[in-house]
Design a protein around this motif. Structure first.
Motif, PDB file in Angstrom:
ATOM      1  N   ILE A   1     -20.543 -16.150  91.389  1.00  0.00           N
ATOM      2  CA  ILE A   1     -21.670 -16.193  90.471  1.00  0.00           C
ATOM      3  C   ILE A   1     -22.867 -16.499  91.155  1.00  0.00           C
ATOM      4  O   ILE A   1     -22.925 -16.836  92.501  1.00  0.00           O
ATOM      5  N   ALA A   2     -24.120 -16.200  90.717  1.00  0.00           N
ATOM      6  CA  ALA A   2     -25.446 -16.483  91.364  1.00  0.00           C
ATOM      7  C   ALA A   2     -26.379 -16.507  90.139  1.00  0.00           C
ATOM      8  O   ALA A   2     -26.131 -16.068  88.947  1.00  0.00           O
ATOM      9  N   PHE A   3     -27.226 -17.480  89.982  1.00  0.00           N
ATOM     10  CA  PHE A   3     -28.396 -17.752  89.141  1.00  0.00           C
ATOM     11  C   PHE A   3     -29.562 -18.190  89.554  1.00  0.00           C
ATOM     12  O   PHE A   3     -29.520 -18.942  90.754  1.00  0.00           O
ATOM     13  N   GLY A   4     -30.558 -18.183  89.197  1.00  0.00           N
ATOM     14  CA  GLY A   4     -31.916 -18.667  89.438  1.00  0.00           C
ATOM     15  C   GLY A   4     -32.438 -19.591  88.742  1.00  0.00           C
ATOM     16  O   GLY A   4     -31.751 -19.953  87.521  1.00  0.00           O
ATOM     17  N   ARG A   5     -33.381 -20.489  89.124  1.00  0.00           N
ATOM     18  CA  ARG A   5     -34.028 -21.604  88.109  1.00  0.00           C
ATOM     19  C   ARG A   5     -35.308 -21.208  88.138  1.00  0.00           C
ATOM     20  O   ARG A   5     -36.272 -21.645  89.007  1.00  0.00           O
ATOM     21  N   GLY A   6     -35.976 -20.365  87.290  1.00  0.00           N
ATOM     22  CA  GLY A   6     -37.367 -20.135  86.992  1.00  0.00           C
ATOM     23  C   GLY A   6     -37.793 -19.194  88.402  1.00  0.00           C
ATOM     24  O   GLY A   6     -36.802 -18.441  89.159  1.00  0.00           O
ATOM     25  N   ASP A   7     -38.700 -19.698  88.938  1.00  0.00           N
ATOM     26  CA  ASP A   7     -39.468 -19.238  90.149  1.00  0.00           C
ATOM     27  C   ASP A   7     -39.222 -20.182  91.360  1.00  0.00           C
ATOM     28  O   ASP A   7     -39.886 -20.086  92.421  1.00  0.00           O
ATOM     29  N   ALA A   8     -38.160 -21.291  91.050  1.00  0.00           N
ATOM     30  CA  ALA A   8     -38.264 -22.393  92.065  1.00  0.00           C
ATOM     31  C   ALA A   8     -36.917 -22.193  92.900  1.00  0.00           C
ATOM     32  O   ALA A   8     -37.027 -23.036  94.181  1.00  0.00           O
ATOM     33  N   GLY A   9     -35.650 -21.792  92.483  1.00  0.00           N
ATOM     34  CA  GLY A   9     -34.737 -21.594  93.150  1.00  0.00           C
ATOM     35  C   GLY A   9     -33.502 -20.682  92.822  1.00  0.00           C
ATOM     36  O   GLY A   9     -33.642 -19.945  91.923  1.00  0.00           O
ATOM     37  N   PHE A  10     -32.678 -20.602  93.856  1.00  0.00           N
ATOM     38  CA  PHE A  10     -31.689 -19.608  93.647  1.00  0.00           C
ATOM     39  C   PHE A  10     -30.311 -19.875  94.140  1.00  0.00           C
ATOM     40  O   PHE A  10     -30.272 -20.578  95.360  1.00  0.00           O
TER      41      PHE A  10
ATOM     42  N   ASN B   1     -36.535 -14.871  91.217  1.00  0.00           N
ATOM     43  CA  ASN B   1     -37.924 -14.718  91.102  1.00  0.00           C
ATOM     44  C   ASN B   1     -38.922 -15.469  91.986  1.00  0.00           C
ATOM     45  O   ASN B   1     -40.115 -16.002  91.709  1.00  0.00           O
ATOM     46  N   LEU B   2     -38.196 -15.884  93.030  1.00  0.00           N
ATOM     47  CA  LEU B   2     -39.023 -16.571  94.352  1.00  0.00           C
ATOM     48  C   LEU B   2     -40.073 -15.740  94.981  1.00  0.00           C
ATOM     49  O   LEU B   2     -39.907 -14.600  94.859  1.00  0.00           O
ATOM     50  N   PRO B   3     -40.916 -16.481  95.203  1.00  0.00           N
ATOM     51  CA  PRO B   3     -42.016 -15.596  95.967  1.00  0.00           C
ATOM     52  C   PRO B   3     -41.688 -15.138  97.318  1.00  0.00           C
ATOM     53  O   PRO B   3     -40.571 -15.633  97.981  1.00  0.00           O
TER      54      PRO B   3
ATOM     55  N   VAL C   1     -36.805 -13.553 101.184  1.00  0.00           N
ATOM     56  CA  VAL C   1     -36.959 -12.671  99.961  1.00  0.00           C
ATOM     57  C   VAL C   1     -37.959 -12.095 100.159  1.00  0.00           C
ATOM     58  O   VAL C   1     -39.220 -12.207 100.728  1.00  0.00           O
ATOM     59  N   ASN C   2     -37.873 -10.781  99.734  1.00  0.00           N
ATOM     60  CA  ASN C   2     -38.861  -9.599  99.911  1.00  0.00           C
ATOM     61  C   ASN C   2     -40.164  -9.761  98.781  1.00  0.00           C
ATOM     62  O   ASN C   2     -39.770 -10.633  97.885  1.00  0.00           O
ATOM     63  N   ALA C   3     -40.835  -8.841  98.626  1.00  0.00           N
ATOM     64  CA  ALA C   3     -42.036  -8.765  97.775  1.00  0.00           C
ATOM     65  C   ALA C   3     -41.626  -8.586  96.575  1.00  0.00           C
ATOM     66  O   ALA C   3     -42.353  -8.798  95.363  1.00  0.00           O
TER      67      ALA C   3
ATOM     68  N   ARG D   1     -37.983 -23.517  96.520  1.00  0.00           N
ATOM     69  CA  ARG D   1     -39.525 -23.487  96.860  1.00  0.00           C
ATOM     70  C   ARG D   1     -39.768 -24.536  97.781  1.00  0.00           C
ATOM     71  O   ARG D   1     -40.982 -24.334  98.676  1.00  0.00           O
ATOM     72  N   ASP D   2     -38.989 -25.537  97.845  1.00  0.00           N
ATOM     73  CA  ASP D   2     -39.561 -26.837  98.619  1.00  0.00           C
ATOM     74  C   ASP D   2     -38.821 -26.894 100.289  1.00  0.00           C
ATOM     75  O   ASP D   2     -38.956 -27.678 101.018  1.00  0.00           O
TER      76      ASP D   2
END
Length: 699
Positions: A405-414, A431-433, A457-459, A477-478
């Motif tokens: 499995i895999a999942f993200g948390r908004g634009d802050a983590g994966f 959704n990470l930068p 993480v690409n563009a 992100r941190d």
């Protein structure tokens, strides 16, 4: 006879764990609540001195919000772990974990490290048997204890196995495995227990797990906690797998509640089920609201086979499977997660090791004494992941229909979890930068660098991942390394008063202060007393507005009296960053006059004197400025006045309506006390008038 020889103990030891599980209760509205990204740890049976050191060396730096500590009250003597759950008295002078002085030292040192202490509070019952407690107090079964006697207990009756299904009254009023049941409906009992908890609060304890809450009426619990000082965090231990006479939902009005179904179901899916079924893990599985739940992979009871969960419960003995389940718990947005930190055991009733965790500078973890799961990299580094993602929602869920499995948390983590034996290689959408991120499961992130695998993480937000079987990867992100090819747009600069003095947050001070002395012009600003004035956060800086234009000022920036800079001298450039003074504009501020760091004098800031007294060295001493606080009182004889078209003047740098003034000859001859009012700032021929009437213009 010592209590550990009491004939009741064979059945006590088999039942006590399930009945006395640990929980952290937090009362809605009245008591503190954890932040969405918080994590706490249960340092089971640790000594107070070890906990203090662990706060400083590991828990604070890793971002743990709190610690559940073992019951501190006096208890029966004996080696088994459950002796801590049989109170003799409600004093904390001596327990297996240490003395009162050591407890206070622990609370203070952990607080300084940013870690709260949650006490496991045993308030449902007292000790069985008779004997002498760990602090020398005598006790006798159900009749005599330092604070309680026969009339302070419910009438003797025992809870039978069938009562749990149909008799809530018996569950809450009869003896749990033979332990004398306190009458928590009685005023004296309630106040005595509240006094015990308040003593801990006064020391600095920030929260409580209320042990065996299921065996007390919610009304009684609320009557006790309503007497507590401040707003501690509270969570209640209620074992509820459904179908019983007492349910967890009955306790939600009194705080957070332990959700044992979480532990049982999480272990079941990782051991026997499929991880793809976890996509909606939480309330839809019949759990209580996530905002009221304390959750854990295992706790001190069910890891020993007692309480809820049975053989499905995962423990440190499950190795990588335990790692993966904790990674999921800390990545998934449900409940307040508690990490378990155990000691090694084969006998489920054995007490803790005799050797300390921190042993003369050596860390006694990972071996046959203390397991220290909270230090295992996949668990310890996910604490920062949870903090980084906060309350951001789940997105970009992916699974292979089974146990990858895999999942993200908004634009802050994966996060990616591979619970299968074969390798997982795939490109995932996040959704990470764009940028480089440390895989915190594989390495540690520190000061911008990563000791393990770095993922790009690409563009388009995509990341290529290759995972071996029974491993995981997590980025957030941190824990971003390298250079971002498309940096996020800079925030709009803060507009700030031109007189402000600012300090870059690179110092790492938690409570920046500015201590200053020897202002120029002399007397323009009264010197402070150590540690000075608190500074106000302004974006990436902390700033202080002295309220007056200065040409120089001696300064020491400090952390509320702690860490400090060397003696510095401000000479007009108001931003201290990277060890040097710069202009406010160079630090990204917009100065409110748009062009300079010192505002131009005006008729309401410029005070002039005709020197009719013929002073050779005119000075102005001033006090009681209005509006209040815009100008500090001067020190006698005040500030030097500068010649201007036959007058002697001083720019206060503040828009004034009233000011008390004495003009003087550098402390010698002087005028009477004068009061400047109504914006008339020129003193001529013995009276105040507008500056323009004196033929003087502000420079």
């Amino acid at each position: 006879m010592q209590n550990h020889n009491n004939p009741l103990l064979p059945r006590l030891c088999h039942w006590l764990a399930g009945a006395l599980s640990i929980t952290l209760l937090s009362i809605s509205g009245a008591f503190a609540q954890p932040a969405p990204g918080d994590t706490f740890v249960h340092l089971f049976e640790w000594r107070w001195s070890d906990i203090a050191t662990e706060c400083e060396q590991h828990l604070g730096p890793k971002g743990y919000a709190g610690i559940q500590v073992s019951p501190p009250q006096e208890h029966i003597q004996g080696d088994a772990w459950w002796t801590r759950y049989q109170p003799v008295s409600f004093t904390i002078d001596n327990s297996r974990s240490g003395t009162r002085a050591e407890f206070i030292d622990m609370v203070q040192r952990c607080d300084a490290a940013g870690v709260d202490i949650y006490v496991d509070a045993v308030i449902n019952h007292t000790a069985a048997g008779s004997g002498v407690g760990t602090n020398g107090s005598n006790y006798s079964y159900g009749t005599s204890y330092p604070e309680f006697s026969t009339n302070d207990f419910h009438a003797p009756c025992d809870i039978s196995g069938s009562d749990y299904a149909s008799n809530a009254w018996a569950v809450r009023n009869c003896r749990l495995v033979g332990l004398p049941d306190l009458d928590t409906g009685a005023e004296y009992v309630r106040q005595t227990l509240a006094n015990y908890l308040n003593d801990l609060i006064n020391i600095g304890v920030k929260g409580f797990r209320l042990d065996a809450s299921k065996h007390m009426s919610p009304t009684d619990i609320n009557a006790i906690t309503s007497r507590l000082n401040g707003n501690p965090y509270i969570f209640q231990e209620v074992i509820d797998l459904g179908g019983e006479a007492v349910s967890a939902g009955e306790y939600l009005s009194g705080g957070d509640v332990t959700e044992f179904r979480y532990s049982a179901e999480l272990g079941n899916q990782f051991k026997n089920g499929q991880l793809n079924w976890l996509q909606n893990f939480g309330e839809s599985w019949g759990f209580i609201s996530g905002g009221s739940a304390v959750v854990f992979t295992d706790n001190h009871d069910n890891q020993r086979g007692h309480g809820a969960g049975g053989s499905n419960v995962l423990t440190y003995k499950d190795g990588s499977l335990y790692d993966l389940s904790n990674v999921f718990m800390l990545a998934w947005p449900y409940g307040y997660p508690k990490v378990m930190s155990s000691f090694d055991f084969s006998d489920s009733e054995a007490g803790p090791p005799s050797a300390p965790v921190h042993n003369n500078g050596n860390l006694n973890c990972y071996g046959s004494d203390w397991k220290c799961e909270h230090r295992w990299r996949p668990i310890a580094n996910m604490v920062a992941f949870r903090s980084a993602v906060g309350d951001q929602p789940v997105n970009n869920w992916w699974d292979n229909g089974s146990n990858q499995i895999a999942f993200g948390r908004g634009d802050a983590g994966f996060v990616i979890i591979n619970r299968e034996g074969n390798q997982l290689t795939r490109t995932f959408s996040t959704n990470l930068p764009e940028g480089e991120y440390c895989n915190v499961i594989d390495g540690d992130f520190d000061n911008g660098s990563c000791s393990g695998e770095i993922l790009w993480v690409n563009a388009q937000g995509q990341v290529d991942v290759s995972l071996d079987g029974m491993t995981a990867a997590a980025i957030h992100r941190d824990a971003r390394v390298g250079t971002d090819p498309e940096p996020e747009p800079e925030p709009e600069p803060d507009t700030i008063n031109a007189n402000s003095i600012c300090l870059s947050n690179q110092t790492g001070y938690s409570n920046p202060h500015i201590y200053y002395w020897s202002p120029s012009p002399s007397g323009a600003l009264a010197s402070t007393t150590w540690p000075g004035e608190a500074m106000t956060a302004q974006g990436d800086y902390h700033c202080f507005d002295p309220g007056v234009a200065l040409s120089s000022l001696n300064i020491v920036f400090n952390d509320n009296g702690g860490a400090q800079t060397s003696d510095l001298t401000y000479t007009g450039d108001g931003c201290y960053s990277n060890g040097q003074w710069q202009s406010l504009e160079q630090c990204g501020f917009t100065v409110d006059d748009g062009t300079q760091t010192s505002p131009s004098p005006s008729e309401s800031t410029y005070v002039c004197y005709d020197n009719a007294n013929g002073f050779s060295n005119p000075h102005m001493h001033f006090w009681n400025a209005s509006p209040s606080g815009v100008l500090a009182d001067s020190n006698w004889p005040g500030v030097v006045l500068e010649a201007n078209n036959g007058f002697y003047c001083y720019d206060t740098g503040a828009e004034l309506t009233d000011l008390n003034v004495v003009f003087n000859d550098n402390g010698g001859a002087q005028t009477a006390d004068l009061t400047m009012t109504g914006g008339n700032t020129c003193y001529q021929n013995g009276q105040w008038t507008a500056l323009s009437n004196c033929g003087v213009s502000a420079p």
